[in-house]
Design a protein around this motif. Structure first.
Motif, PDB file in Angstrom:
ATOM      1  N   ASP A   1       0.735  -0.652  -0.143  1.00 34.15           N
ATOM      2  CA  ASP A   1       0.070   0.435   0.136  1.00 34.15           C
ATOM      3  C   ASP A   1       1.004   0.916  -0.290  1.00 34.15           C
ATOM      4  N   PRO A   2       1.383   2.075  -1.186  1.00 31.82           N
ATOM      5  CA  PRO A   2       2.022   3.109  -1.099  1.00 31.82           C
ATOM      6  C   PRO A   2       1.256   3.709  -0.145  1.00 31.82           C
ATOM      7  N   LEU A   3       0.306   3.939   0.172  1.00 31.53           N
ATOM      8  CA  LEU A   3      -0.238   5.231   0.805  1.00 31.53           C
ATOM      9  C   LEU A   3      -0.795   5.146   1.518  1.00 31.53           C
ATOM     10  N   SER A   4       0.337   3.709   2.704  1.00 34.17           N
ATOM     11  CA  SER A   4      -0.434   3.516   4.273  1.00 34.17           C
ATOM     12  C   SER A   4      -0.387   4.960   4.967  1.00 34.17           C
ATOM     13  N   PRO A   5      -1.435   5.139   5.447  1.00 36.77           N
ATOM     14  CA  PRO A   5      -1.446   5.888   6.585  1.00 36.77           C
ATOM     15  C   PRO A   5       0.032   5.862   7.531  1.00 36.77           C
ATOM     16  N   GLY A   6       0.280   4.496   7.529  1.00 35.23           N
ATOM     17  CA  GLY A   6       1.027   3.729   8.906  1.00 35.23           C
ATOM     18  C   GLY A   6       0.076   3.567  10.152  1.00 35.23           C
ATOM     19  N   SER A   7       0.546   2.581  11.018  1.00 37.44           N
ATOM     20  CA  SER A   7       0.460   2.652  12.557  1.00 37.44           C
ATOM     21  C   SER A   7       1.453   2.881  13.232  1.00 37.44           C
ATOM     22  N   LEU A   8       1.245   2.173  15.051  1.00 37.74           N
ATOM     23  CA  LEU A   8       2.206   2.555  15.269  1.00 37.74           C
ATOM     24  C   LEU A   8       3.061   0.844  15.633  1.00 37.74           C
ATOM     25  N   GLY A   9       2.046  -0.130  15.571  1.00 35.64           N
ATOM     26  CA  GLY A   9       2.965  -1.660  15.404  1.00 35.64           C
ATOM     27  C   GLY A   9       3.576  -1.682  14.061  1.00 35.64           C
ATOM     28  N   ILE A  10       4.171  -0.529  12.527  1.00 39.18           N
ATOM     29  CA  ILE A  10       5.058  -0.241  11.842  1.00 39.18           C
ATOM     30  C   ILE A  10       5.987   0.450  11.903  1.00 39.18           C
TER      31      ILE A  10
ATOM     32  N   CYS B   1     -10.118   1.954  17.605  1.00 39.65           N
ATOM     33  CA  CYS B   1      -9.260   1.169  17.574  1.00 39.65           C
ATOM     34  C   CYS B   1      -9.091   0.818  19.274  1.00 39.65           C
ATOM     35  N   PRO B   2     -10.613   0.225  18.673  1.00 39.12           N
ATOM     36  CA  PRO B   2     -11.078   0.052  20.860  1.00 39.12           C
ATOM     37  C   PRO B   2     -10.068  -1.748  21.152  1.00 39.12           C
ATOM     38  N   SER B   3      -9.103  -1.376  21.248  1.00 38.31           N
ATOM     39  CA  SER B   3      -8.402  -2.923  21.917  1.00 38.31           C
ATOM     40  C   SER B   3      -8.846  -3.338  23.154  1.00 38.31           C
ATOM     41  N   LEU B   4      -9.611  -2.662  24.045  1.00 37.87           N
ATOM     42  CA  LEU B   4      -9.900  -3.222  25.277  1.00 37.87           C
ATOM     43  C   LEU B   4     -11.357  -4.214  25.383  1.00 37.87           C
ATOM     44  N   THR B   5     -12.477  -3.115  24.203  1.00 41.84           N
ATOM     45  CA  THR B   5     -13.473  -3.396  24.596  1.00 41.84           C
ATOM     46  C   THR B   5     -14.055  -3.710  23.305  1.00 41.84           C
ATOM     47  N   LYS B   6     -13.502  -4.159  22.040  1.00 37.57           N
ATOM     48  CA  LYS B   6     -13.777  -5.393  20.692  1.00 37.57           C
ATOM     49  C   LYS B   6     -12.504  -6.382  20.901  1.00 37.57           C
ATOM     50  N   GLY B   7     -11.306  -5.872  21.439  1.00 47.18           N
ATOM     51  CA  GLY B   7     -10.259  -6.946  21.064  1.00 47.18           C
ATOM     52  C   GLY B   7     -10.612  -8.112  21.660  1.00 47.18           C
ATOM     53  N   VAL B   8      -9.339  -9.420  21.777  1.00 45.75           N
ATOM     54  CA  VAL B   8      -9.580 -10.839  22.345  1.00 45.75           C
ATOM     55  C   VAL B   8      -8.283 -10.403  23.163  1.00 45.75           C
ATOM     56  N   TYR B   9      -7.675 -10.961  24.403  1.00 43.60           N
ATOM     57  CA  TYR B   9      -7.066 -11.111  24.916  1.00 43.60           C
ATOM     58  C   TYR B   9      -6.225 -12.675  24.702  1.00 43.60           C
ATOM     59  N   ALA B  10      -5.059 -12.427  24.216  1.00 45.81           N
ATOM     60  CA  ALA B  10      -4.654 -13.642  23.012  1.00 45.81           C
ATOM     61  C   ALA B  10      -3.048 -13.349  23.278  1.00 45.81           C
ATOM     62  N   TYR B  11      -1.847 -14.022  22.885  1.00 39.74           N
ATOM     63  CA  TYR B  11      -0.687 -13.454  22.546  1.00 39.74           C
ATOM     64  C   TYR B  11      -0.647 -13.102  21.399  1.00 39.74           C
ATOM     65  N   ASP B  12       0.152 -12.132  21.233  1.00 34.63           N
ATOM     66  CA  ASP B  12       0.444 -11.244  19.780  1.00 34.63           C
ATOM     67  C   ASP B  12       1.448 -10.807  20.066  1.00 34.63           C
ATOM     68  N   TYR B  13       1.448 -10.242  18.425  1.00 35.76           N
ATOM     69  CA  TYR B  13       3.215  -9.582  18.840  1.00 35.76           C
ATOM     70  C   TYR B  13       2.884  -8.036  18.894  1.00 35.76           C
ATOM     71  N   GLY B  14       4.066  -7.369  19.281  1.00 33.64           N
ATOM     72  CA  GLY B  14       3.890  -5.488  19.913  1.00 33.64           C
ATOM     73  C   GLY B  14       3.854  -5.035  18.383  1.00 33.64           C
ATOM     74  N   ASP B  15       4.334  -5.588  17.290  1.00 28.92           N
ATOM     75  CA  ASP B  15       4.454  -4.637  16.368  1.00 28.92           C
ATOM     76  C   ASP B  15       4.546  -5.682  15.138  1.00 28.92           C
ATOM     77  N   THR B  16       4.099  -4.513  13.511  1.00 23.41           N
ATOM     78  CA  THR B  16       2.955  -5.180  12.617  1.00 23.41           C
ATOM     79  C   THR B  16       4.127  -7.126  12.099  1.00 23.41           C
TER      80      THR B  16
ATOM     81  N   LEU C   1      -6.509  -6.393  19.196  1.00 23.75           N
ATOM     82  CA  LEU C   1      -7.283  -6.308  17.535  1.00 23.75           C
ATOM     83  C   LEU C   1      -6.167  -6.843  16.377  1.00 23.75           C
ATOM     84  N   GLY C   2      -5.138  -7.440  16.470  1.00 26.56           N
ATOM     85  CA  GLY C   2      -4.443  -8.746  15.281  1.00 26.56           C
ATOM     86  C   GLY C   2      -3.296  -7.258  15.066  1.00 26.56           C
ATOM     87  N   HIS C   3      -1.814  -7.633  14.891  1.00 25.57           N
ATOM     88  CA  HIS C   3      -0.333  -7.058  15.136  1.00 25.57           C
ATOM     89  C   HIS C   3      -0.441  -6.576  13.298  1.00 25.57           C
ATOM     90  N   ASP C   4      -1.376  -7.510  12.354  1.00 23.04           N
ATOM     91  CA  ASP C   4      -1.302  -5.878  11.680  1.00 23.04           C
ATOM     92  C   ASP C   4      -2.943  -5.307  11.829  1.00 23.04           C
TER      93      ASP C   4
END
Length: 469
Positions: free
Chosen positions: A215-224, A313-328, A340-343
């Motif tokens: 995605d050449p126009l990616s807005p980016g994210s903290l994970g990226i 970006c509702p990680s607590l209220t809509k995300g799952v409690y699971a092992y995941d990466y801190g980055d994309t 909400l999933g690392h990507d």
């Protein structure tokens, strides 16, 4: 004599009584950080190595962090001494004021008493230097000359650049593209303090190139942006990585906020019934609430503790409690957290500091234990609340704490309807002087609420590593 840093918004400053040393000691900068892990009835799950899925060891983290921070990350000690060199810098702005929002109370016609702990008095304008200063100090102690990091809204990058300028360490920052474009003056703050700043995703890292190809126009994210900074640190032996939220040692450093606030509220004879803070990665929220949670666990107080996140970006209220990466890119250790999933790439809301796919593992654990609540609020309601706050209290908030203000106003209105005179304590983690483009958009009627696609979240969650809980 030294002021107590307790204020009412009618302009009357409360001062200590005649110069009694015991009175003054209560309002000195705390000399220890507080570690909530020591008092939890159930310890949080371990962080796992991304290749072996075994608990990480000290040596696994040493390419990224100095030894003292690795020790703090795994520590079970209740209190950790703050180095004198860090205290000397803290005293440039600490203790920060606790202010009663009497004009806002009047506007809302509420019997509630609203207090806010204001962290916007730091040189960087937010709570972030509370951890930037010790992180840079510990790197300097080990002779490190270069540090790298990511930043969302630019608050963390500004704080790290400020700290690096004091300890003569070079600083390189990957700023999320959406914020890089929206907040040019944050970039200029970092550059003024000597930092090199890149928009993320960038073409100078493998992680960034991969995203731009998709995605050449990616807005980016903290994970990226985290992926890019971690990649650079991992490839250069003379470079360490600094993180502004999420990790245990970061939350630890921020507890100077809550420790000060406990003393300040005791001095005026108030006990909070409700404590509210915004959450992205969680450092500001943890910094205020963790010392109060300690007192709650000890049976001394019983406040409702509420985290507020963006609906986009509702990680607590809509995300799952699971092992995941801190980055994309999946280069960081695996952390048990609400995710909400690392990507997952959130829509480009103006609260760039809250656009993180996960939540601090320790906050996620506290949430699972039932010691706190969470809610999500859309950005137009948050900016409506910010305008009310600015026009009564005078402070223009950063977009992130507008979420706490909106939730506080909801709570105060409920008090008006029920007649309850609750004491509401709010985290006001920074000013919005470099976020005025967002206010312009809102005032011109051009701001819209951004949410998320359930399909988008499910697709992202499907890529979470499948581990046995």
């Amino acid at each position: 004599m030294k002021p107590m840093h307790l204020r009412r918004s009618n302009g009357c400053r409360l001062r200590t009584r005649a110069a009694l040393s015991d009175d003054l000691k209560a309002f000195e900068v705390p000399c220890q950080w507080y570690n909530l892990i020591a008092d939890l009835p159930v310890k949080p799950p371990p962080t796992l190595h991304p290749q072996t899925f075994e608990p990480v060891k000290h040596e696994d983290l040493s390419p990224l962090f100095p030894n003292e921070l690795i020790k703090q990350e795994a520590s079970n000690e209740r209190f950790i001494d703050i180095p004198n060199e860090v205290l000397d810098v803290y005293r440039l702005w600490r203790p920060t004021p606790l202010i009663r929002a009497k004009r806002l109370e009047k506007l809302l016609n509420t019997p509630a008493r609203i207090y806010y702990k204001y962290e916007g008095t730091s040189p960087a304008g937010s709570h972030k230097p509370n951890t930037a200063v010790p992180q840079v100090f510990y790197n300097a102690q080990e002779g490190i000359k270069n540090v790298v990091t990511e930043t969302g809204a630019g608050q963390w990058g500004s704080a790290l650049a400020f700290a690096c300028s004091l300890f003569d360490i070079s600083c390189e920052v990957w700023q999320v593209r959406a914020s890089y474009d929206q907040k040019p003056y944050r970039r200029l703050m970092m550059q003024t303090w000597g930092a090199k700043v890149h928009p993320s995703p960038s073409s100078i890292t493998d992680a960034g190139q991969k995203i731009l190809q998709m995605d050449p126009l990616s807005p980016g994210s903290l994970g990226i942006a985290i992926s890019e900074a971690v990649e650079v640190a991992g490839k250069n032996a003379d470079t360490k990585y600094c993180l502004g939220s999420v990790l245990n040692h970061v939350l630890l450093h921020q507890t100077v906020i809550g420790e000060e606030c406990l003393k300040q509220m005791e001095a005026i004879g108030e006990t909070p019934d409700v404590i509210i803070g915004c959450t992205g990665g969680g450092s500001n929220f943890a910094g205020l609430t963790f010392p109060f949670i300690r007192e709650k666990l000890n049976g001394k107080i019983n406040p409702a503790i509420k985290a507020v996140e963006p609906t986009a970006c509702p990680s607590l209220t809509k995300g799952v409690y699971a092992y995941d990466y801190g980055d994309t890119a999946g280069m960081t250790p695996l952390m048990k957290m609400h995710t909400l999933g690392h990507d997952f790439i959130p829509d480009p809301i103006h609260a760039g500091g809250l656009r993180y796919h996960g939540m601090a593992p320790l906050i996620s654990h506290v949430y699972e234990l039932g010691f706190m609540e969470a809610t999500a609020i859309p950005q137009t309601e948050c900016f409506e609340a910010a305008i009310k706050f600015a026009r009564t209290e005078g402070v223009i908030p950063a977009p992130e704490p507008t979420h706490a203000i909106a939730a506080t106003i909801r709570e105060a209105i409920q008090c008006r309807e029920s007649g309850e005179a609750k004491v509401i304590l709010m985290a006001m983690c920074g000013h919005g002087h470099f976020d005025l483009a967002a206010y312009e958009k809102f005032l011109q009627g051009n701001m819209v609420d951004l949410s998320f696609s359930e399909e988008k979240i499910q697709a992202s969650l499907a890529k979470i590593p499948k581990l046995v809980p």
